[in-house]
Design a protein around this motif. Structure first.
Motif, PDB file in Angstrom:
ATOM      1  N   ALA A  50       7.341  35.708  15.539  1.00 27.88           N
ATOM      2  CA  ALA A  50       7.742  34.804  14.461  1.00 27.88           C
ATOM      3  C   ALA A  50       9.264  34.737  14.359  1.00 27.88           C
ATOM      4  O   ALA A  50       9.840  33.670  14.131  1.00 27.88           O
ATOM      5  N   ALA A  51       9.919  35.870  14.535  1.00 30.42           N
ATOM      6  CA  ALA A  51      11.380  35.893  14.492  1.00 30.42           C
ATOM      7  C   ALA A  51      11.975  35.033  15.603  1.00 30.42           C
ATOM      8  O   ALA A  51      12.965  34.317  15.397  1.00 30.42           O
ATOM      9  N   HIS A  52      11.375  35.082  16.778  1.00 29.83           N
ATOM     10  CA  HIS A  52      11.865  34.259  17.891  1.00 29.83           C
ATOM     11  C   HIS A  52      11.696  32.772  17.600  1.00 29.83           C
ATOM     12  O   HIS A  52      12.570  31.971  17.947  1.00 29.83           O
ATOM     13  N   LEU A  53      10.602  32.399  16.962  1.00 27.66           N
ATOM     14  CA  LEU A  53      10.406  31.000  16.591  1.00 27.66           C
ATOM     15  C   LEU A  53      11.476  30.560  15.600  1.00 27.66           C
ATOM     16  O   LEU A  53      12.092  29.496  15.765  1.00 27.66           O
ATOM     17  N   ALA A  54      11.718  31.352  14.582  1.00 26.63           N
ATOM     18  CA  ALA A  54      12.729  31.005  13.580  1.00 26.63           C
ATOM     19  C   ALA A  54      14.103  30.867  14.215  1.00 26.63           C
ATOM     20  O   ALA A  54      14.889  29.974  13.862  1.00 26.63           O
ATOM     21  N   ALA A  55      14.399  31.739  15.161  1.00 26.74           N
ATOM     22  CA  ALA A  55      15.732  31.754  15.775  1.00 26.74           C
ATOM     23  C   ALA A  55      16.028  30.515  16.605  1.00 26.74           C
ATOM     24  O   ALA A  55      17.193  30.236  16.902  1.00 26.74           O
ATOM     25  N   LYS A  56      15.008  29.748  16.966  1.00 26.14           N
ATOM     26  CA  LYS A  56      15.237  28.550  17.779  1.00 26.14           C
ATOM     27  C   LYS A  56      16.044  27.494  17.035  1.00 26.14           C
ATOM     28  O   LYS A  56      16.821  26.751  17.647  1.00 26.14           O
ATOM     29  N   THR A  57      15.855  27.392  15.715  1.00 28.92           N
ATOM     30  CA  THR A  57      16.490  26.289  14.983  1.00 28.92           C
ATOM     31  C   THR A  57      17.255  26.719  13.733  1.00 28.92           C
ATOM     32  O   THR A  57      18.121  25.979  13.281  1.00 28.92           O
ATOM     33  N   ALA A  58      16.944  27.864  13.158  1.00 28.85           N
ATOM     34  CA  ALA A  58      17.542  28.241  11.876  1.00 28.85           C
ATOM     35  C   ALA A  58      19.017  28.611  12.016  1.00 28.85           C
ATOM     36  O   ALA A  58      19.456  29.097  13.063  1.00 28.85           O
ATOM     37  N   LYS A  59      19.769  28.403  10.942  1.00 27.76           N
ATOM     38  CA  LYS A  59      21.166  28.832  10.912  1.00 27.76           C
ATOM     39  C   LYS A  59      21.268  30.341  10.723  1.00 27.76           C
ATOM     40  O   LYS A  59      22.159  30.995  11.265  1.00 27.76           O
ATOM     41  N   HIS A  60      20.371  30.887   9.913  1.00 32.06           N
ATOM     42  CA  HIS A  60      20.359  32.325   9.632  1.00 32.06           C
ATOM     43  C   HIS A  60      18.917  32.800   9.608  1.00 32.06           C
ATOM     44  O   HIS A  60      18.057  32.152   9.014  1.00 32.06           O
ATOM     45  N   VAL A  61      18.654  33.949  10.241  1.00 31.86           N
ATOM     46  CA  VAL A  61      17.325  34.545  10.244  1.00 31.86           C
ATOM     47  C   VAL A  61      17.416  35.962   9.690  1.00 31.86           C
ATOM     48  O   VAL A  61      18.189  36.785  10.191  1.00 31.86           O
ATOM     49  N   LEU A  62      16.622  36.230   8.652  1.00 32.46           N
ATOM     50  CA  LEU A  62      16.561  37.546   8.028  1.00 32.46           C
ATOM     51  C   LEU A  62      15.137  38.072   8.138  1.00 32.46           C
ATOM     52  O   LEU A  62      14.182  37.297   8.154  1.00 32.46           O
ATOM     53  N   LEU A  63      14.987  39.398   8.190  1.00 31.47           N
ATOM     54  CA  LEU A  63      13.665  40.014   8.204  1.00 31.47           C
ATOM     55  C   LEU A  63      13.386  40.565   6.822  1.00 31.47           C
ATOM     56  O   LEU A  63      14.155  41.373   6.302  1.00 31.47           O
ATOM     57  N   GLY A  79      19.530  54.605   9.959  1.00 31.68           N
ATOM     58  CA  GLY A  79      20.836  54.629  10.600  1.00 31.68           C
ATOM     59  C   GLY A  79      20.943  53.950  11.938  1.00 31.68           C
ATOM     60  O   GLY A  79      21.974  54.070  12.618  1.00 31.68           O
ATOM     61  N   ALA A  80      19.914  53.218  12.356  1.00 27.73           N
ATOM     62  CA  ALA A  80      20.005  52.502  13.631  1.00 27.73           C
ATOM     63  C   ALA A  80      21.180  51.529  13.603  1.00 27.73           C
ATOM     64  O   ALA A  80      21.422  50.862  12.597  1.00 27.73           O
ATOM     65  N   GLU A  81      21.881  51.436  14.714  1.00 32.09           N
ATOM     66  CA  GLU A  81      23.031  50.533  14.820  1.00 32.09           C
ATOM     67  C   GLU A  81      22.582  49.087  14.949  1.00 32.09           C
ATOM     68  O   GLU A  81      23.205  48.178  14.408  1.00 32.09           O
ATOM     69  N   ALA A  82      21.499  48.861  15.689  1.00 33.06           N
ATOM     70  CA  ALA A  82      21.011  47.501  15.923  1.00 33.06           C
ATOM     71  C   ALA A  82      19.543  47.547  16.297  1.00 33.06           C
ATOM     72  O   ALA A  82      19.031  48.569  16.773  1.00 33.06           O
ATOM     73  N   LEU A  83      18.872  46.424  16.075  1.00 30.42           N
ATOM     74  CA  LEU A  83      17.498  46.227  16.507  1.00 30.42           C
ATOM     75  C   LEU A  83      17.474  45.081  17.501  1.00 30.42           C
ATOM     76  O   LEU A  83      18.016  44.006  17.237  1.00 30.42           O
ATOM     77  N   TYR A  84      16.869  45.305  18.640  1.00 29.61           N
ATOM     78  CA  TYR A  84      16.648  44.235  19.608  1.00 29.61           C
ATOM     79  C   TYR A  84      15.173  43.855  19.509  1.00 29.61           C
ATOM     80  O   TYR A  84      14.298  44.659  19.829  1.00 29.61           O
ATOM     81  N   LEU A  85      14.881  42.642  19.078  1.00 33.46           N
ATOM     82  CA  LEU A  85      13.506  42.182  18.964  1.00 33.46           C
ATOM     83  C   LEU A  85      13.145  41.348  20.179  1.00 33.46           C
ATOM     84  O   LEU A  85      13.779  40.328  20.455  1.00 33.46           O
TER      85      LEU A  85
END
Length: 241
Positions: A102-115, A38-44
């Motif tokens: 790894a998520a931070h690396l993906a977020a640099k260029t990807a249009k969408h990042v999913l875990l 039930g978490a509202e959001a995750l901050y990575l």
């Protein structure tokens, strides 16, 4: 549509479209469990120091250092613990050794990042195909700069399911992951053999490994929805069509 698997989050990588980030033991499994709880959001965050900067806010700090809960954190990185944690409606700030980076690396260029993990594999694959226009990339977190058997196996599970749903052109990395997946009928075997699992055994947390080996138990797919400072904001994606 291309299907790509990158075994390690190398700094020179760039992504054209959708990325599924995999750190199956344990960050991406734990992330899905926090949303299930039930978490509202995750901050990575990419470091423990950045995570601690959120301490004075109404957040839950979760993370690991050497597999264990860091000093001053509310929770560790156990998916079993996350699933039962009192996080309903709250923000969880996460920092782990491999997965969040790894998520931070993906977020640099990807249009969408999913875990993605085994735990939410089918839901994550469906959401990736819903969003993708040219490529689905699976980025393995690995373990401290080395390829992880557990993550590459999970990439094979994701790749196999993606190919069942859509005609795609797998690149060599995807073919390697598929071959690995087909060599192990039982997910628990490759996960248990991995360096990540052996490290958990060393700190008495080996019970997390069978949990992480469960396939398609969750519909919770964390998707990147924004940023706050240096943190990436992930929320639960809407139901895939």
């Amino acid at each position: 549509m291309r299907l790509r698997v990158d075994p390690l989050p190398l700094p020179e990588l760039a992504f054209a479209d959708v990325v599924l980030v995999v750190d199956v033991i344990r960050a991406t499994t734990t992330a899905a469990c926090f949303l299930e709880a039930g978490a509202e959001a995750l901050y990575l965050t990419s470091s423990l120091e950045t995570a601690r900067a959120f301490k004075d806010q109404d957040v839950v700090l979760a993370g690991e250092e050497g597999g264990l809960r860091p000093p001053g954190f509310d929770l560790g990185n156990s998916p079993r613990e996350a699933l039962e944690a009192p996080v309903g409606g709250r923000t969880v700030v996460m920092s782990t050794t491999n997965g969040t980076r790894a998520a931070h690396l993906a977020a640099k260029t990807a249009k969408h990042v999913l875990l993605a993990s085994l735990f939410n594999a089918h839901a994550a694959a469906r959401k990736a195909l819903e969003l993708a226009t040219e490529e689905v990339a699976i980025l393995c977190a690995g373990k401290e700069g080395r390829v992880g058997l557990d993550d590459l196996y999970t990439a094979g599970v994701l790749a196999e399911y993606l190919l069942l749903m859509r005609e795609m052109s797998p690149e060599d990395g995807a073919r390697i992951a598929l071959t690995l997946k087909r060599a192990y009928p039982d997910p628990l075997e490759p996960l248990s053999l991995s360096a990540a699992a052996q490290a958990l055994k060393g700190v008495g947390l080996e019970a997390d490994v069978p949990f992480c080996a469960q396939v398609a138990q969750s519909s919770a797919v964390p998707i990147l929805s924004g940023r706050v400072g240096e943190a990436l904001i992930f929320k639960r994606a809407g139901k895939a069509s």
